[in-house]
Design an enzyme around this catalytic site. Sequence first.
Site, PDB file in Angstrom:
ATOM      1  N   GLU A 273       0.840  -1.192   0.000  1.00  0.00           N
ATOM      2  CA  GLU A 273       0.000   0.000   0.000  1.00  0.00           C
ATOM      3  C   GLU A 273       0.879   1.246   0.000  1.00  0.00           C
ATOM      4  O   GLU A 273       1.919   1.303   0.664  1.00  0.00           O
ATOM      5  CB  GLU A 273      -0.894  -0.006   1.246  1.00  0.00           C
ATOM      6  CG  GLU A 273      -1.789   1.224   1.355  1.00  0.00           C
ATOM      7  CD  GLU A 273      -2.552   1.287   2.663  1.00  0.00           C
ATOM      8  OE1 GLU A 273      -3.591   1.966   2.701  1.00  0.00           O
ATOM      9  OE2 GLU A 273      -2.108   0.670   3.654  1.00  0.00           O
ATOM     10  N   LYS A 350      -9.800   1.703  -2.021  1.00  0.00           N
ATOM     11  CA  LYS A 350      -9.902   1.369  -0.610  1.00  0.00           C
ATOM     12  C   LYS A 350     -11.256   1.865  -0.109  1.00  0.00           C
ATOM     13  O   LYS A 350     -11.609   3.030  -0.291  1.00  0.00           O
ATOM     14  CB  LYS A 350      -8.765   2.026   0.176  1.00  0.00           C
ATOM     15  CG  LYS A 350      -8.637   1.558   1.616  1.00  0.00           C
ATOM     16  CD  LYS A 350      -7.373   2.136   2.262  1.00  0.00           C
ATOM     17  CE  LYS A 350      -7.144   1.571   3.656  1.00  0.00           C
ATOM     18  NZ  LYS A 350      -5.884   2.081   4.258  1.00  0.00           N
ATOM     19  N   CYS A 384      -5.235  -2.963   3.022  1.00  0.00           N
ATOM     20  CA  CYS A 384      -4.907  -2.774   4.438  1.00  0.00           C
ATOM     21  C   CYS A 384      -6.137  -2.833   5.346  1.00  0.00           C
ATOM     22  O   CYS A 384      -6.650  -3.903   5.651  1.00  0.00           O
ATOM     23  CB  CYS A 384      -4.139  -1.471   4.609  1.00  0.00           C
ATOM     24  SG  CYS A 384      -3.231  -1.347   6.179  1.00  0.00           S
TER      25      CYS A 384
END
Length: 546
Positions: A273, A350, A384
């Site tokens: 990331e 995300k 993440c």
Amino acid sequence: MTQSSSKARLEVRQAELADVRAIADLVRRAYADLPAYTHGEIRGQLNNYPEGCFVAKLDGKLVGYCASMRLSERVALSDHSWDEVTGNGFGSRHNAKGDWLYGYEMCVDPKSRGTRIGRRLYEERRALAERLELSGIVFGGRMPNLAKAMRRKRHPVDGPEDYLAQVTDSKIHDPVLRFQLANGFEPQGIISNYLPEDRQSKAFAVRMVWRNPYVDSDSPKKHRVPRDVQSVRIATCQLQARAVSDFDEFMKQIEYFVDVAADYEADFIVFPELFTLMLLSAEDEEQAPLESIELLSRYTPRIRKALSELALNYNINIIGGSHPTRMEDGDIHNVAYVCLRDGSIHEQEKIHPTPNEAYWWNIKGGDSIDAIPTDCGPIGVLICYDSEFPELARRLVDEGARIIFVPFCTDSRQGYMRVRYCAQARAIENQCYVVMSGNVGNLPNVANMDIQYAQSCILTPCDFPFARDGIAAEASENVETLTISDVNLADLSWARAEGTVQNLADRRFDLYRIEWDKRVGQISPRIGEEPDGSAPSTGRHAGRGG
């Protein structure tokens, strides 16, 4: 004397992911009175059991679609709702060792009826059941004239049982049931509350059964999942943050690891990331957080182009970590660019920015998450923090993903362990592989990136075919390296059907479900493509049965 030939007008074949838009449009035309499928649900149907999904094309236009899956006799012949048996429309209840073929979708373009499209699709199903030596085919058949027959003033029917009896005795005409009876299916009872949205059938369905005449119904049957090898080689890059002078120097670092992974003939390489934060070190002075993200976003076209060229040149699929990108509405999103070796580029935003990202960088969350088709099967990406939300991984797996990539960026062991424990949980509860890739080291002159902690790894379910601790491969802590391992996708199929525990199959769809916003799961054109002009699906799934 010369002979002339013309191209066949009708084609019946296994459905493909390229058909998803056309299938969605067909279902809307065929069932205007029922909610539509989302594209994500159709992708799930095709990914979860492609052998059971067929389409018919007439003069190049898709005019027929049917979907089916294998189920155990216990599930297939029990009372259930359409939502429950199909895994809420994704076809995710497919059981690779099931001895019955369960049909849960059949539709034909209203303008093409009379050309025996439905009969041909039924023949494909029957041929599949015979080839696999299954016990037979079962589905819930609609009764579209039931509500009308119960409301009529003269001789109304008493209920679904009376209606079925009169249809069977040819006293009432029901086009759906008559078609199914004519195709060799026999009614075996009424299912209540099968599809609440089906008002014409008053939510009832008839359990329709065809028994395979080539199978001895009295002999015990035990279908096993073959222990095949569907090997995929995965490389996860644990990347050292370092100062670079310009974009070209940054890309040389990335190309080095792509080159090494390609030399090992890896199918995938995943980067961490926010791995592009190194580019900020090329600035003359440290930028404020908001200014730094704006600077990074300007690199987006070059990042996308460079990663795609590497994927093509090195014949490897690249999961491009994530990169801050300014969207059309002006917001900054954290986006993973998935560059495949066929030249296509996909993106996954995300969904959940961390409080830190939202505060320092004003990053907003995306609003769609979907499986991505690759030459190694469908995959998913959870950036993440997204790995800490179980609903997201479950959606990806419902759509057919068997590998989930988790690019992450954490600054402490506590932060890393949150992601690690959740990633392992996602692998276990979804019976899939999860691949983590993180940054290590520090990055001077870049705000909010003081230290980083990572131990990248490739995680598996915990069952007999897999590593004893659920770890296929693992990097050393905080050391720049490339970790490579082979995983066998066939082991997942075995575990889901015959494993010690079967998390996906054992879900209680009769008790709970996840209801997604109707906009989630629609197909967006891949980067570089133009929209085809087709209207998006606008509703939740529609179960026609059969």
